[in-house]
Write a protein that holds these residues in place. Structure first.
Motif, short mmCIF file in Angstrom:
data_model
loop_
_atom_site.label_atom_id
_atom_site.label_comp_id
_atom_site.label_asym_id
_atom_site.label_seq_id
_atom_site.Cartn_x
_atom_site.Cartn_y
_atom_site.Cartn_z
N ILE A 353 0.92 -1.09 0.14
CA ILE A 353 -0.02 -0.10 0.15
C ILE A 353 0.95 1.16 0.01
N HIS A 354 0.49 2.01 -1.10
CA HIS A 354 1.37 3.31 -1.10
C HIS A 354 0.96 4.16 0.29
N PRO A 355 1.63 4.83 1.08
CA PRO A 355 1.59 5.58 2.34
C PRO A 355 0.44 6.57 2.14
N GLU A 356 0.56 7.45 0.97
CA GLU A 356 -0.51 8.45 0.65
C GLU A 356 -1.93 7.81 0.59
N HIS A 357 -2.02 6.45 -0.01
CA HIS A 357 -3.32 5.83 -0.14
C HIS A 357 -3.69 5.43 1.42
N LEU A 358 -2.55 5.09 2.05
CA LEU A 358 -2.97 4.57 3.36
C LEU A 358 -3.65 5.60 4.48
N SER A 376 6.52 8.04 11.74
CA SER A 376 6.91 7.44 10.36
C SER A 376 7.65 8.56 9.75
N THR A 377 8.91 8.74 10.01
CA THR A 377 9.43 9.99 9.49
C THR A 377 9.67 10.19 7.68
N SER A 378 9.55 8.82 7.07
CA SER A 378 9.97 8.89 5.65
C SER A 378 8.32 9.32 5.01
N THR A 379 7.31 9.29 5.87
CA THR A 379 6.17 9.49 5.03
C THR A 379 5.52 10.93 5.67
N ILE A 380 6.15 11.94 6.03
CA ILE A 380 5.58 13.19 6.47
C ILE A 380 4.79 13.70 5.34
N GLY A 381 5.48 13.84 4.12
CA GLY A 381 4.80 14.51 3.13
C GLY A 381 3.51 13.91 2.65
N ALA A 382 3.53 12.77 2.83
CA ALA A 382 2.37 12.11 2.26
C ALA A 382 1.22 12.13 3.43
N PHE A 383 1.68 12.25 4.60
CA PHE A 383 0.57 12.23 5.73
C PHE A 383 0.14 13.85 5.49
N TYR A 395 -2.70 15.83 16.70
CA TYR A 395 -1.70 15.29 15.72
C TYR A 395 -0.54 15.29 16.89
N PHE A 396 0.34 14.39 17.09
CA PHE A 396 1.68 14.44 17.69
C PHE A 396 2.85 13.91 17.16
N PHE A 397 3.79 14.36 17.00
CA PHE A 397 5.00 14.03 16.50
C PHE A 397 6.40 14.31 17.18
N PRO A 398 7.36 13.25 17.17
CA PRO A 398 8.56 13.51 18.01
C PRO A 398 9.21 14.79 17.78
N GLU A 527 9.35 9.03 0.22
CA GLU A 527 10.32 10.04 0.91
C GLU A 527 9.46 11.06 1.53
N PRO A 528 10.12 11.80 2.13
CA PRO A 528 9.60 12.83 3.23
C PRO A 528 9.16 14.18 2.23
#
Length: 528
Positions: A353-358, A376-383, A395-398, A527-528
């Motif tokens: 599954i592509h992260p954007e689709h997820l 999930s740091t490599s999917t920041i842009g997708a999120f 929303y919470f992130f390190p 990629e992020p």
């Protein structure tokens, strides 16, 4: 007369600190043995997970959390997640057990040598009381320091033979005292900033995590609407300060000097609220500001104000400032902004599954008040391209990139927000750092849903290797891990999916239940 232990519990109770996150050792047992019935102890199997759970709990509840670590070793184990609490301005009250006072200088087993120095410079303040009778007052001081601007973690080391000593009579005053910040923009300062915003031809807002922490999100919307100004989120946000589907929303600023300048080009005034100016990451040097642009900075953190390389800063309460500015500026001076089109997600292949689709599937199927804890740091842009976030505490992130925070923080956030469902979005590289928090979720029946994005690699490092032109480097892949089996071993219901249909079915089943669940999702590299 009360002993030091009883007096300290009275101080903690007065501040609502009746939940203790910890992993006990011998130095901590005398304190915990006296725990009153109205307190609860949340056990974590590793101090890193303990501290991250407490951080998630504190951020989600909008207050402090109390942490009890085991001497120097336990403090050391917690140092990684502690880095995140600093930049998230989390007011954690961190305590650690110390050896008997008369033996510390001998460096006997489990002596925390020079204890106040150990957590520096990460903590806002640290101390080891000079005598047993000063322990309750020191704990009280720690609580007040942690919660005064700028909020942050504090650390107190307590020798274990202190707890049974008699507390001085004057400790009774500690449960009654309060401290509160009183900083606010003066009328002249407010007028200066409002006039600058009114005069600007093309102002832009850059909002930080403190806006969400102070629940000033709606006030930020009022200000953006009055100015008809675009809104960016400051680089590397640990929270979401603005509705992501609002017509003013432009996304998250990149974390490099020239890229920030390019994104803000064309604006003659930048108003930064509740964020540092700016937290950069990848080194892409350039001009700090577009030519002819003024920057105004509003923050409650004197350190953020002082260390910024450009702009005019006011140290003030963020919620108060945004509320008063929304009332003070002149509305309707600029045309309304058009609504932004949705970004269609990448479609999923037959393999993963592509992260954007997820994230699009989550947006469509999650409750409106869902809370995401993401690591999930490599999917920041997708999120950010797919999410529809509008409520505070969504929303919470390190805040400092220390891995191992996300999974236990999701457990802590769910503990603090029992009426909302918390979904942890955790990369497979990150998950291994905090995996022991699954036992805590199972043991205390905390119904967090953990979605592990499994692509078998440290995706953000692969991206960074390309940015740095480092070529192929060792240690970037983590194949062959069965997270569903690991979760089951900790007592958590788990499943593994690789298709959108299977994910939606698993997610809906998890939402319908009242127990923790792990959903391992085979995802494509992004990629992020």
């Amino acid at each position: 007369m009360a002993d030091v232990s009883q007096a300290t519990y009275d101080v903690l109770r007065a501040h609502g600190l009746t939940t203790i996150f910890g992993n006990p050792g011998s130095n901590e047992l005398p304190f915990l043995a006296g725990m009153p019935d109205d307190f609860r102890y949340v056990l974590g199997l590793h101090e890193g997970a303990v501290l991250a759970m407490a951080d998630g709990f504190a951020q989600a509840r909008g207050g402090s959390a109390f942490v009890n670590l085991h001497a120097a070793a336990g403090t050391g184990n917690a140092m990684g997640p502690l880095t995140n609490t600093v930049y998230a301005h989390s007011p954690l009250i961190i305590t650690a057990g110390q050896q008997v006072r008369s033996t510390i200088g001998q460096e006997v087993m489990l002596a925390n040598v020079d204890a106040p120095m150990l957590p520096k410079p990460l903590v806002k303040w640290s101390s080891e009381p000079a005598c047993a009778q000063d322990v309750p007052r020191t704990i009280s001081q720690a609580i007040h320091i942690a919660n005064l601007p700028a909020k942050g973690p504090v650390y107190v080391s307590v020798p274990y033979d202190d707890w049974g000593q008699e507390a001085p009579a004057e400790t009774r005053h500690l449960v009654e005292r309060t401290t509160a910040p009183a900083n606010s923009l003066s009328a002249d300062q407010l007028e200066t900033i409002a006039e600058a915003l009114d005069r600007a031809r093309h102002p832009v807002l850059v909002l930080g995590s403190e806006v969400d922490a102070e629940h000033a999100n709606d006030e930020a919307v009022r200000l953006a609407d009055a100015l008809n100004a675009p809104v960016w989120v400051a680089p590397l946000p640990s929270r979401c300060p603005f509705p992501t589907r609002h017509r003013s929303f432009r996304g998250v600023l990149p974390a490099a000097v020239q890229e920030v300048t390019d994104a803000l080009a064309g604006h003659d005034l930048i108003l930064v609220v509740g964020a540092a100016v700016f937290r950069y990451h990848q080194f892409v040097p350039g001009d700090y500001l577009p030519e002819g642009t003024r920057l105004i900075h509003l923050t409650s953190d004197p350190s953020e104000a002082a260390r910024a390389p450009m702009g005019d800063a006011w140290v003030t309460g963020v919620r108060d400032a945004v509320t008063r500015l929304a009332d003070a500026v002149t509305p309707g001076r600029r045309p309304a902004l058009p609504s932004l089109p949705d970004i269609a997600p990448h479609r999923t292949s037959s393999e993963a599954i592509h992260p954007e689709h997820l994230f699009a599937l989550l947006r469509e199927n999650a409750p409106d008040d869902v809370v995401y804890v993401k690591e999930s740091t490599s999917t920041i842009g997708a999120f950010w391209s797919q999410m529809d976030l509008s409520l505070p505490n969504s929303y919470f992130f390190p805040a400092s990139g220390g891995l191992g925070w996300g999974l236990p923080a999701a457990v802590g956030a769910q503990l603090a927000l029992p009426d909302r469902r918390v979904v942890g979005l955790i990369g497979d590289g990150s998950a291994n750092y905090g995996i022991t928090a699954l036992w805590t979720a199972a043991h205390y029946h905390i119904p967090t849903i953990i979605v592990i994005l499994k692509n078998g690699t440290y995706g953000v490092l692969r991206w960074f290797a390309r940015v740095l032109e480092a070529g192929e480097t060792p240690g970037l892949d983590v194949p062959g891990i069965d997270f569903a089996a690991i979760a089951s071993g900790y007592g958590v219901t788990a499943t593994s999916v690789r298709t959108p249909t299977a994910f939606v079915a698993a997610f809906e089943k998890a939402l319908a239940g009242d127990s923790p669940v792990v959903i391992e999702v085979e995802t494509a590299f992004s990629e992020p």
